[in-house]
Write a protein that holds these residues in place. Structure first.
Motif, PDB file in Angstrom:
ATOM      1  N   THR A 112      33.896  40.385  27.321  1.00  0.00           N
ATOM      2  CA  THR A 112      34.711  41.166  28.403  1.00  0.00           C
ATOM      3  C   THR A 112      34.249  42.574  28.578  1.00  0.00           C
ATOM      4  O   THR A 112      34.011  43.358  27.449  1.00  0.00           O
ATOM      5  N   VAL A 158      35.658  39.569  32.799  1.00  0.00           N
ATOM      6  CA  VAL A 158      35.108  38.624  31.798  1.00  0.00           C
ATOM      7  C   VAL A 158      33.913  37.753  32.178  1.00  0.00           C
ATOM      8  O   VAL A 158      33.977  37.102  33.389  1.00  0.00           O
ATOM      9  N   ARG A 218      39.194  44.851  33.974  1.00  0.00           N
ATOM     10  CA  ARG A 218      38.744  43.782  33.000  1.00  0.00           C
ATOM     11  C   ARG A 218      37.808  42.953  33.617  1.00  0.00           C
ATOM     12  O   ARG A 218      38.203  42.317  34.511  1.00  0.00           O
TER      13      ARG A 218
END
Length: 116
Positions: A81, A100, A98
């Motif tokens: 992440t 990922v 964020r």
């Protein structure tokens, strides 16, 4: 190969352009380009109609600044992440971005992307 074994620099070589593209195509409301680096499962979860509604209604998903600040990385299992500080040109304040990343068929793909 496991993505968590890559160096921060190697991951950022992919993460930075991925994030830049997400910002650009969110601002342009371009669903196809926005999802092009998504993993297969992420594409299935990213319903075009729902994302289209976000593009149309959410001030946060439009007018995102091209400027962002890298905050750090979290490695867990088979994913990394990458965290960014993101701003918006019309809404005051800062948001946490964020991203990922993981491997799909030996290629780095987006497994999650959110703005808090």
């Amino acid at each position: 190969m496991n993505i968590i074994n890559l160096s921060d620099e190697e991951i950022l070589e992919v993460a930075n352009p991925f994030w830049d593209d997400l910002v650009k195509y969110s601002n342009n409301k371009n669903y196809g380009a926005f999802t092009r680096n998504f993993s297969h499962d992420m594409k299935l979860a990213a319903n075009e109609i729902e994302i289209g509604k976000q593009f149309a209604k959410s001030e946060l998903t439009k007018n995102l600044s091209k400027d962002r600040e890298y905050l750090g990385m979290i490695r867990r299992g088979e994913h990394v992440t990458v965290l960014f500080k993101q701003t918006n040109l019309k809404k005051p304040g800062e948001w946490l971005g964020r991203l990922v990343l993981g491997l799909e068929n030996e290629e780095i793909k987006i497994f999650g992307a959110t703005l808090f």
